[in-house]
Design a protein around this motif. Structure first.
Motif, short mmCIF file in Angstrom:
data_model
loop_
_atom_site.label_atom_id
_atom_site.label_comp_id
_atom_site.label_asym_id
_atom_site.label_seq_id
_atom_site.Cartn_x
_atom_site.Cartn_y
_atom_site.Cartn_z
N ALA A 100 0.82 -1.21 0.00
CA ALA A 100 0.00 0.00 0.00
C ALA A 100 0.86 1.27 0.00
N SER A 101 2.17 1.12 0.13
CA SER A 101 3.02 2.32 0.20
C SER A 101 3.50 2.72 -1.20
N SER A 102 3.93 3.96 -1.30
CA SER A 102 4.34 4.46 -2.62
C SER A 102 5.67 3.83 -3.06
N LEU A 103 6.39 3.24 -2.12
CA LEU A 103 7.67 2.60 -2.44
C LEU A 103 7.51 1.34 -3.28
N ALA A 104 6.35 0.69 -3.11
CA ALA A 104 6.19 -0.69 -3.55
C ALA A 104 6.60 -0.96 -5.01
N PRO A 105 6.13 -0.18 -5.99
CA PRO A 105 6.38 -0.57 -7.38
C PRO A 105 7.86 -0.68 -7.74
N GLY A 106 8.72 0.09 -7.09
CA GLY A 106 10.12 0.08 -7.50
C GLY A 106 10.97 -0.96 -6.78
N LEU A 107 10.38 -1.74 -5.90
CA LEU A 107 11.21 -2.63 -5.08
C LEU A 107 11.54 -3.93 -5.80
N THR A 108 12.78 -4.40 -5.60
CA THR A 108 13.15 -5.71 -6.16
C THR A 108 12.60 -6.80 -5.25
N ARG A 109 12.61 -8.03 -5.79
CA ARG A 109 12.16 -9.20 -5.00
C ARG A 109 12.98 -9.28 -3.70
N GLU A 110 14.30 -9.10 -3.84
CA GLU A 110 15.17 -9.20 -2.66
C GLU A 110 14.79 -8.17 -1.61
N ALA A 111 14.51 -6.95 -2.06
CA ALA A 111 14.18 -5.89 -1.11
C ALA A 111 12.85 -6.21 -0.42
N VAL A 112 11.90 -6.74 -1.18
CA VAL A 112 10.59 -7.06 -0.58
C VAL A 112 10.75 -8.16 0.47
N LEU A 113 11.49 -9.22 0.11
CA LEU A 113 11.67 -10.32 1.07
C LEU A 113 12.45 -9.83 2.28
N GLY A 114 13.44 -9.00 2.04
CA GLY A 114 14.24 -8.46 3.15
C GLY A 114 13.37 -7.67 4.12
N ARG A 115 12.38 -6.97 3.61
CA ARG A 115 11.53 -6.16 4.49
C ARG A 115 10.41 -6.97 5.13
N CYS A 116 9.96 -8.01 4.45
CA CYS A 116 8.71 -8.66 4.90
C CYS A 116 8.87 -10.02 5.56
N LEU A 117 9.99 -10.67 5.37
CA LEU A 117 10.12 -12.02 5.92
C LEU A 117 10.11 -11.98 7.45
N ARG A 118 9.27 -12.79 8.06
CA ARG A 118 9.15 -12.80 9.53
C ARG A 118 9.52 -14.17 10.07
N PRO A 119 10.74 -14.33 10.56
CA PRO A 119 11.16 -15.63 11.10
C PRO A 119 10.59 -15.87 12.50
N PRO A 120 10.73 -17.09 13.02
CA PRO A 120 10.32 -17.33 14.40
C PRO A 120 11.05 -16.38 15.36
N GLU A 121 10.36 -15.93 16.41
CA GLU A 121 10.98 -15.00 17.36
C GLU A 121 12.20 -15.63 18.04
N THR A 122 12.01 -16.84 18.58
CA THR A 122 13.12 -17.47 19.32
C THR A 122 13.21 -18.95 18.98
N LEU A 123 14.42 -19.49 19.16
CA LEU A 123 14.64 -20.94 19.08
C LEU A 123 15.28 -21.35 20.40
N LEU A 124 15.01 -22.58 20.78
CA LEU A 124 15.51 -23.02 22.07
C LEU A 124 16.58 -24.10 21.90
N ARG A 125 17.64 -24.00 22.68
CA ARG A 125 18.66 -25.04 22.74
C ARG A 125 18.94 -25.36 24.20
N ARG A 126 19.48 -26.56 24.40
CA ARG A 126 19.78 -26.99 25.76
C ARG A 126 21.21 -27.48 25.81
N VAL A 127 21.93 -27.13 26.88
CA VAL A 127 23.34 -27.51 26.99
C VAL A 127 23.42 -28.98 27.43
#
Ligand code: HEM
Length: 302
Positions: free
Chosen positions: A203-230
């Motif tokens: 919905a922003s005016s930036l959208a049309p000029g963005l590359t695929r990489e830029a879009v994924l870089g801005r929008c990808l949402r990974p899991p907040e945390t991962l758990l490991r145990r010693v």
């Protein structure tokens, strides 16, 4: 920046949110994923919450299995191949939920339609007849939030049977298949959050000029945390003091990925626990974005 919390008998925890430290710790064979109840009181409490939410028939869901679990690596490698083939064939194009995702990102459908549509699309990767609706998506949200809600609320969700009902509904819809359950109860939230970010960006005016990489870089949402145990004593530059068996290590993945712009990290692409859905997921996000932009700017729609 690492944060160590250590009160003997109560809590032994290291939190890291730096991309390099996450990689270094994850590569360390003395760390594993394990939900069995050990360590200080708060460590046990934290592990108990995860078991209550994400263990089914006595087994943790796939992304919480210990490294040495028999069949884990081969099953997930096989899933990766299968999902890559689906991505190659743009298999989502045949699923009616794809159109809903495109319309929601394009701003032509309510943001609320994203959840059930995303859950249905992921579920049908595993079961042709997977059915998602407001109830199954609400169940997935409850399960996802459960490890983080306060103790009173968690107790309420257990005694009123809300947690049990949510788990039962999700398991029934997924045909008790662990990978389908993982996708529709856990991974779905990363898809919905990524698409919601895309909707805002579209919905922003930036959208049309963005590359695929830029879009994924801005929008990808990974899991907040991962758990490991010693598993064994471990001295590491990431922690001020030696880590001891049963200490918990929290990898703050979303913070690290945001801070470093490191997209490979979002899927732990170099880890023994790498996400098998990486290629599929990035291809799906790209396809939704391209079609949503076509819809918004008068090109060919979904
Ligand atoms: C179709 C959707 C998805 C499926 C079926 C899926 C499946 C899996 C599985 C089976 C694992 C466990 C790998 C192992 O330990 O051997 C895993 C791990 C992981 N996935 Fe996914 N995933 C999905 C979506 C996502 C998305 C969207 C993200 C991030 C944006 C993501 C990030 C991760 C990460 C970071 C791990 C590593 C967990 C850890 O190190 O403890 N996954 N995924």
């Amino acid at each position: 920046m690492a944060r160590r919390l250590s009160i003997p008998g109560l809590v032994n925890l290291l939190e890291v949110s730096d991309a390099r430290e996450i990689r270094r710790l994850d590569a360390e064979p003395r760390l594993d994923r394990h939900l069995a109840p050990t360590g200080g009181l708060i460590n046990r409490w934290r592990l108990a919450r995860l078991r209550q939410a994400f263990e089914f028939d006595g087994e943790p869901l796939p992304a919480l299995l210990a490294r040495e679990t028999e069949g884990r690596a081969s099953r997930h490698a096989e899933l990766g191949r299968r999902l890559d083939e689906r991505a190659e064939a743009s298999a989502w194009g045949r699923d009616p939920a794809f159109k809903t995702l495109v319309e929601a990102v394009a701003g032509q459908a309510e943001a609320e339609s994203l959840g059930p549509a995303a859950q249905g699309l992921l579920g049908r990767l595993f079961r042709d007849d997977y059915r998602a609706d407001a109830a199954s998506y609400a169940a997935a949200r409850l399960l996802d939030a459960y490890p983080r809600v306060n103790a009173l609320r968690a107790l309420g969700q257990r005694v009123t049977g809300r947690l049990r009902r949510a788990r039962r509904l999700l398991a029934e819809r997924a045909g008790n298949e662990p990978l389908a359950l993982h996708a529709t109860a856990i991974a779905v939230h990363n898809l919905v959050a990524s698409l919601a970010a895309m909707r805002e960006l579209a919905a922003s005016s930036l959208a049309p000029g963005l590359t695929r990489e830029a879009v994924l870089g801005r929008c990808l949402r990974p899991p907040e945390t991962l758990l490991r145990r010693v598993r064994m004593p471990l001295s590491t530059p990431c922690a001020p003091r030696r880590l001891e068996p049963d200490d918990l290590v929290v990898l703050r993945l979303a913070d690290a990925a945001r801070g470093s712009g490191d997209r490979e990290l979002a899927f732990m692409g170099e880890s023994w626990a790498r996400c098998p859905a990486q290629g599929f997921f990035l291809a799906l996000l790209t396809a939704v974005w391209e079609q949503a932009m076509a819809v918004r700017h008068g090109g060919r729609g979904a």
